[in-house]
Design a protein around this motif. Structure first.
Motif, PDB file in Angstrom:
ATOM      1  N   ALA A  67       0.838  -1.206   0.000  1.00  0.00           N
ATOM      2  CA  ALA A  67       0.000   0.000   0.000  1.00  0.00           C
ATOM      3  C   ALA A  67       0.870   1.251   0.000  1.00  0.00           C
ATOM      4  CB  ALA A  67      -0.926  -0.010   1.206  1.00  0.00           C
ATOM      5  N   VAL A  68       1.918   1.251   0.799  1.00  0.00           N
ATOM      6  CA  VAL A  68       2.840   2.389   0.858  1.00  0.00           C
ATOM      7  C   VAL A  68       3.546   2.563  -0.486  1.00  0.00           C
ATOM      8  CG1 VAL A  68       4.998   3.216   1.886  1.00  0.00           C
ATOM      9  CG2 VAL A  68       3.209   2.281   3.346  1.00  0.00           C
ATOM     10  N   ASN A  70       2.614   1.562  -3.474  1.00  0.00           N
ATOM     11  CA  ASN A  70       1.675   2.034  -4.503  1.00  0.00           C
ATOM     12  C   ASN A  70       1.423   3.527  -4.355  1.00  0.00           C
ATOM     13  OD1 ASN A  70       1.365  -0.466  -5.723  1.00  0.00           O
ATOM     14  ND2 ASN A  70      -0.372  -1.024  -4.437  1.00  0.00           N
ATOM     15  N   GLU A  71       1.234   3.963  -3.126  1.00  0.00           N
ATOM     16  CA  GLU A  71       0.990   5.376  -2.846  1.00  0.00           C
ATOM     17  C   GLU A  71       2.184   6.241  -3.263  1.00  0.00           C
ATOM     18  OE1 GLU A  71       0.955   7.788   1.246  1.00  0.00           O
ATOM     19  OE2 GLU A  71      -0.630   6.267   1.139  1.00  0.00           O
ATOM     20  N   ALA A  72       3.385   5.721  -3.060  1.00  0.00           N
ATOM     21  CA  ALA A  72       4.605   6.476  -3.381  1.00  0.00           C
ATOM     22  C   ALA A  72       5.043   6.292  -4.839  1.00  0.00           C
ATOM     23  CB  ALA A  72       5.732   6.058  -2.443  1.00  0.00           C
ATOM     24  N   SER A  75       5.954   0.816  -6.517  1.00  0.00           N
ATOM     25  CA  SER A  75       5.525  -0.574  -6.359  1.00  0.00           C
ATOM     26  C   SER A  75       6.414  -1.551  -7.123  1.00  0.00           C
ATOM     27  CB  SER A  75       4.066  -0.742  -6.774  1.00  0.00           C
ATOM     28  OG  SER A  75       3.896  -0.332  -8.106  1.00  0.00           O
ATOM     29  N   THR A 112       4.987   1.562   8.694  1.00  0.00           N
ATOM     30  CA  THR A 112       4.279   1.840   7.437  1.00  0.00           C
ATOM     31  C   THR A 112       3.417   3.098   7.515  1.00  0.00           C
ATOM     32  OG1 THR A 112       2.554   0.269   8.091  1.00  0.00           O
ATOM     33  CG2 THR A 112       4.292  -0.549   6.629  1.00  0.00           C
ATOM     34  N   GLU A 113       3.391   3.721   8.690  1.00  0.00           N
ATOM     35  CA  GLU A 113       2.676   4.987   8.870  1.00  0.00           C
ATOM     36  C   GLU A 113       3.630   6.167   9.036  1.00  0.00           C
ATOM     37  OE1 GLU A 113      -0.670   5.412   8.742  1.00  0.00           O
ATOM     38  OE2 GLU A 113      -0.830   3.282   8.237  1.00  0.00           O
ATOM     39  N   SER A 115       6.208   8.946   8.420  1.00  0.00           N
ATOM     40  CA  SER A 115       6.495   9.668   7.179  1.00  0.00           C
ATOM     41  C   SER A 115       7.898   9.397   6.645  1.00  0.00           C
ATOM     42  CB  SER A 115       6.290  11.168   7.376  1.00  0.00           C
ATOM     43  OG  SER A 115       7.151  11.645   8.399  1.00  0.00           O
ATOM     44  N   LYS A 118       8.428   4.845   6.250  1.00  0.00           N
ATOM     45  CA  LYS A 118       7.566   4.034   5.384  1.00  0.00           C
ATOM     46  C   LYS A 118       8.155   3.805   3.990  1.00  0.00           C
ATOM     47  CE  LYS A 118       4.354   7.699   3.998  1.00  0.00           C
ATOM     48  NZ  LYS A 118       2.950   8.106   4.121  1.00  0.00           N
ATOM     49  N   THR A 119       8.984   4.707   3.514  1.00  0.00           N
ATOM     50  CA  THR A 119       9.611   4.472   2.209  1.00  0.00           C
ATOM     51  C   THR A 119      11.049   3.976   2.343  1.00  0.00           C
ATOM     52  OG1 THR A 119      10.194   6.816   2.079  1.00  0.00           O
ATOM     53  CG2 THR A 119       8.182   6.113   0.934  1.00  0.00           C
TER      54      THR A 119
END
Length: 179
Positions: A67-68, A70-72, A75, A112-113, A115, A118-119
Motif C-alpha cells: 500500500a505504501v 503504490n501510494e509512493a 511498487s 508503514t505509517e 512519514s 515508510k519508504t
C-alpha cells in the motif's frame, strides 16, 4: 607440466576467480576432493506453509508495504518479493532476535505509517535489520512530550519591566511593583 588444481578454491585462484570454475563443482570427483562439505541440500531455503505464523506475518507486512509503495509510486521495487524469504526473516526476527510477535506487529504498523520510515523499510529483511532502532523510535514518538515548564520567577524581571516602563516615557512613581 601444468596440472589442474583439484580444489575449486585453488582453481578459482589459478584462473583469477572465473565464474566458470563454479560449474566445475558439479563433477562428482570435485565434490569428493572438497573436505568438510556440507550436504548440498542444506542450502535450500526452508519452505513455510501458508498457515504458518511466519508466513502470515510476511503477508501482513507485505500488504502494508505494498500500500505504501503504490501510494509512493514505487511498487516496482517490491513486485518480485519472495514471501518464503520474508517468512524466514520473520522467523529470524522472532526466534533468533527474541522479538515478541505483538511488538513486531506494532512496529510493522508504525513503520508503514511513519512519514520517514515508510519508504525506507520496504522488506522484511530491512525491518529485521533496523528493528531495534525502529522500536526505539516508535516508543519515543508515543511518549507525550514533556509539558513546558512555567518559567521560574526571577527577581530581575521586575527591574527589567521597570526599565522598560521608564523607556516608554512613563512616570517611575506610577510603576506597579506588586506581583
Amino acid at each position: 607440466m601444468d596440472r589442474e588444481p583439484p580444489l575449486l578454491v585453488e582453481r578459482t585462484a589459478k584462473n583469477g576467480g572465473n565464474k566458470e570454475d563454479i560449474k566445475d563443482i558439479k563433477d562428482i570427483k570435485d565434490i569428493k576432493d572438497i573436505k568438510d562439505i556440507k550436504d548440498i541440500n542444506t542450502t535450500r531455503q526452508k519452505k513455510y506453509d501458508e498457515d504458518s505464523t511466519y508466513f502470515k506475518m510476511a503477508i501482513y507486512f507485505y500488504e502494508k508495504v505494498s500500500a505504501v509503495a503504490n501510494e509512493a509510486g514505487i511498487s516496482h521495487l517490491i513486485k518480485k518479493s519472495n514471501m518464503q524469504t520474508w517468512a524466514d526473516d520473520m522467523r529470524k526476527l522472532i526466534e533468533l532476535d527474541g522479538v515478541d510477535k505483538h511488538l513486531a506487529k506494532q512496529v510493522m504498523d508504525w513503520v508503514t505509517e511513519d512519514s520517514f520510515w515508510k519508504t525506507n523499510v520496504l522488506s522484511a529483511k530491512k525491518l529485521r535489520e533496523r528493528f531495534m532502532e525502529l522500536a526505539i523510535k516508535m516508543n519515543a514518538d508515543k511518549k507525550p512530550s514533556q509539558p513546558k515548564q512555567k518559567p521560574q520567577y526571577d527577581p530581575r524581571d521586575k527591574e527589567i519591566a521597570f526599565q522598560r516602563w521608564i523607556q516608554d516615557g512613563n512616570d517611575p512613581d506610577n510603576f506597579d511593583w506588586s506581583d
